[in-house]
Design an enzyme around this catalytic site. Structure first.
Site, PDB file in Angstrom:
ATOM      1  N   LYS A 106      41.129 -55.214  41.544  1.00 53.55           N
ATOM      2  CA  LYS A 106      40.495 -54.319  40.580  1.00 53.55           C
ATOM      3  C   LYS A 106      39.070 -54.781  40.344  1.00 53.55           C
ATOM      4  O   LYS A 106      38.824 -55.937  40.012  1.00 53.55           O
ATOM      5  CB  LYS A 106      41.246 -54.337  39.244  1.00 53.55           C
ATOM      6  CG  LYS A 106      40.699 -53.282  38.282  1.00 53.55           C
ATOM      7  CD  LYS A 106      41.250 -53.446  36.867  1.00 53.55           C
ATOM      8  CE  LYS A 106      40.368 -54.370  36.048  1.00 53.55           C
ATOM      9  NZ  LYS A 106      40.434 -54.132  34.617  1.00 53.55           N
ATOM     10  N   ASP A 154      37.709 -49.545  38.357  1.00 49.90           N
ATOM     11  CA  ASP A 154      38.080 -49.227  36.965  1.00 49.90           C
ATOM     12  C   ASP A 154      36.822 -48.960  36.149  1.00 49.90           C
ATOM     13  O   ASP A 154      36.371 -49.821  35.398  1.00 49.90           O
ATOM     14  CB  ASP A 154      38.887 -50.406  36.397  1.00 49.90           C
ATOM     15  CG  ASP A 154      39.463 -50.114  35.030  1.00 49.90           C
ATOM     16  OD1 ASP A 154      39.575 -48.925  34.656  1.00 49.90           O
ATOM     17  OD2 ASP A 154      39.808 -51.086  34.325  1.00 49.90           O
ATOM     18  N   LYS A 186      36.465 -46.112  34.186  1.00 50.94           N
ATOM     19  CA  LYS A 186      36.809 -45.332  32.968  1.00 50.94           C
ATOM     20  C   LYS A 186      35.772 -44.235  32.701  1.00 50.94           C
ATOM     21  O   LYS A 186      35.163 -44.159  31.631  1.00 50.94           O
ATOM     22  CB  LYS A 186      36.943 -46.257  31.757  1.00 50.94           C
ATOM     23  CG  LYS A 186      38.039 -47.311  31.912  1.00 50.94           C
ATOM     24  CD  LYS A 186      38.229 -48.133  30.663  1.00 50.94           C
ATOM     25  CE  LYS A 186      39.441 -49.040  30.722  1.00 50.94           C
ATOM     26  NZ  LYS A 186      39.378 -50.123  31.694  1.00 50.94           N
ATOM     27  N   ASP A 226      32.479 -38.120  30.677  1.00 50.50           N
ATOM     28  CA  ASP A 226      31.208 -37.422  30.430  1.00 50.50           C
ATOM     29  C   ASP A 226      31.483 -35.924  30.575  1.00 50.50           C
ATOM     30  O   ASP A 226      32.644 -35.513  30.703  1.00 50.50           O
ATOM     31  CB  ASP A 226      30.153 -37.920  31.447  1.00 50.50           C
ATOM     32  CG  ASP A 226      28.723 -37.742  30.931  1.00 50.50           C
ATOM     33  OD1 ASP A 226      28.452 -36.755  30.227  1.00 50.50           O
ATOM     34  OD2 ASP A 226      27.876 -38.595  31.262  1.00 50.50           O
ATOM     35  N   THR A 240      44.280 -49.531  24.552  1.00 52.33           N
ATOM     36  CA  THR A 240      45.247 -50.343  23.811  1.00 52.33           C
ATOM     37  C   THR A 240      44.572 -51.164  22.711  1.00 52.33           C
ATOM     38  O   THR A 240      45.255 -51.753  21.883  1.00 52.33           O
ATOM     39  CB  THR A 240      46.036 -51.283  24.746  1.00 52.33           C
ATOM     40  OG1 THR A 240      45.098 -51.938  25.590  1.00 52.33           O
ATOM     41  CG2 THR A 240      47.025 -50.526  25.586  1.00 52.33           C
ATOM     42  N   ARG A 259      44.279 -63.179  35.011  1.00 55.32           N
ATOM     43  CA  ARG A 259      44.254 -64.635  34.833  1.00 55.32           C
ATOM     44  C   ARG A 259      45.470 -65.408  35.329  1.00 55.32           C
ATOM     45  O   ARG A 259      45.298 -66.542  35.812  1.00 55.32           O
ATOM     46  CB  ARG A 259      43.950 -64.947  33.357  1.00 55.32           C
ATOM     47  CG  ARG A 259      42.502 -64.581  33.012  1.00 55.32           C
ATOM     48  CD  ARG A 259      42.272 -64.450  31.528  1.00 55.32           C
ATOM     49  NE  ARG A 259      42.935 -63.262  31.016  1.00 55.32           N
ATOM     50  CZ  ARG A 259      42.934 -62.904  29.732  1.00 55.32           C
ATOM     51  NH1 ARG A 259      42.323 -63.660  28.848  1.00 55.32           N
ATOM     52  NH2 ARG A 259      43.550 -61.808  29.348  1.00 55.32           N
TER      53      ARG A 259
HETATM   54  O1  C5P Z   1      43.777 -61.495  32.933  1.00 56.29           O
HETATM   55  P1  C5P Z   1      44.696 -60.374  32.596  1.00 56.29           P
HETATM   56  O2  C5P Z   1      45.964 -60.351  33.444  1.00 56.29           O
HETATM   57  O3  C5P Z   1      44.997 -60.279  31.126  1.00 56.29           O
HETATM   58  O4  C5P Z   1      43.866 -59.084  33.016  1.00 56.29           O
HETATM   59  C1  C5P Z   1      44.310 -57.820  32.815  1.00 56.29           C
HETATM   60  C2  C5P Z   1      43.283 -56.825  33.281  1.00 56.29           C
HETATM   61  O5  C5P Z   1      43.676 -55.542  32.831  1.00 56.29           O
HETATM   62  C3  C5P Z   1      41.878 -57.035  32.745  1.00 56.29           C
HETATM   63  O6  C5P Z   1      40.966 -56.624  33.758  1.00 56.29           O
HETATM   64  C4  C5P Z   1      41.795 -56.114  31.555  1.00 56.29           C
HETATM   65  O7  C5P Z   1      40.505 -55.620  31.334  1.00 56.29           O
HETATM   66  C5  C5P Z   1      42.718 -54.992  31.972  1.00 56.29           C
HETATM   67  N1  C5P Z   1      43.336 -54.270  30.870  1.00 56.29           N
HETATM   68  C6  C5P Z   1      44.133 -54.863  29.916  1.00 56.29           C
HETATM   69  N2  C5P Z   1      44.723 -54.129  28.930  1.00 56.29           N
HETATM   70  C7  C5P Z   1      44.537 -52.832  28.892  1.00 56.29           C
HETATM   71  C8  C5P Z   1      43.754 -52.206  29.835  1.00 56.29           C
HETATM   72  C9  C5P Z   1      43.154 -52.954  30.824  1.00 56.29           C
HETATM   73  O8  C5P Z   1      44.326 -56.064  29.948  1.00 56.29           O
HETATM   74  N3  C5P Z   1      45.153 -52.144  27.972  1.00 56.29           N
END
Ligand code: C5P
Length: 241
Positions: A37, A64, A66, A69, A128, A219
């Protein structure tokens, strides 16, 4: 139960890092990861070349951005985003069915120009980070669940291929949208890994069991002492999901 190939296809590694680290991870995960992503932070800085660089490592890209417009602008923006070679692009469901239909036109135009398969669009419903108070603040009166369902249905009817949602919403949206919808879920934490700032989390296997098509995982892979071992462990968990 997922096959080896389905398990590999289900994981999207979120590259929330700088270009140098993104390239390092792409090299490390080559042959193991199938999807990454790329979000706004990387894309606004490095532009389409970052997508090219990921694709050069054999990776498919969820871009991603988003997009949100007026329909005319969205058609052009999604066409441009799709011309980078990205395979999945995110747009905001709140932009209305006219905006989503315009996004579909832009994606289809890019696919036709380049001779590629359908470029898939996933709609963001309610972020979220928003709660009932922040929804009310912007004039949306319904519950978060009702708004998410309404926007998901509207988006798919207007030409989106699916939605991005929390794994906790995946089962309800799968029932609502049917078997073909692309349900992309972040907030995934393998057992024993640090939740960090994620609150409503699910394990990889629980998210798949709930109906997710693709898991966005950052992560737990990118900050692991060995990202290859971390990704292997997730694939292994999914083989028995
Ligand atoms: O590091 P981690 O597994 O938490 O990353 C999750 C990814 O998903 C990040 O790029 C974050 O911006 C994205 N994301 C999220 N929660 C959401 C929408 C997107 O963690 N509701």
């Amino acid at each position: 139960m997922l096959s080896e190939s389905q398990a590999r296809d289900a994981v999207i590694v979120a590259l929330d890092c700088d270009r140098e680290r993104a390239l390092e991870l792409a090299g490390l995960l080559e042959g193991k990861a199938r999807w990454v992503k790329v979000g706004m932070t990387l894309f606004y800085r490095y532009g389409p070349s970052i997508v090219d660089e990921m694709r050069a490592h054999g990776l498919r890209v969820f871009l991603d951005l988003k997009v949100h417009d007026i329909p005319f602008q969205v058609k052009g923006a999604v066409c441009s985003a799709a011309l980078t070679g990205a395979d999945i692009i995110s747009i905001h469901g709140l932009g209305s069915s006219a905006m989503i239909a315009a996004a579909r036109e832009g994606a289809d135009e890019a696919a036709e120009t380049t001779g590629r398969d359908r470029i898939r669009l996933v709609a963001i419903s309610i972020l979220t980070s928003m709660d009932p108070a922040s929804l009310a603040e912007v004039g949306i009166g319904g519950s978060v669940e009702d708004e998410v369902s309404r926007l998901a249905s509207l988006s798919c009817a207007a030409g989106a291929d699916g939605v991005v949602c929390s794994p906790r919403e995946a089962a309800g949206l799968r029932a609502l949208l049917g078997p073909d919808a692309l349900i992309v879920t972040p907030g995934i934490r393998p057992a024993g890994s640090d939740a960090g700032d994620q609150v409503r989390i699910s394990s990889p296997s629980a998210a798949i069991a709930a109906g997710s098509s693709k898991l966005v995982i950052g992560r737990p892979i990118t900050h692991a002492s060995d990202p290859r071992v971390a990704l292997d462990a997730i694939h292994h968990e999914l083989l028995s999901a």
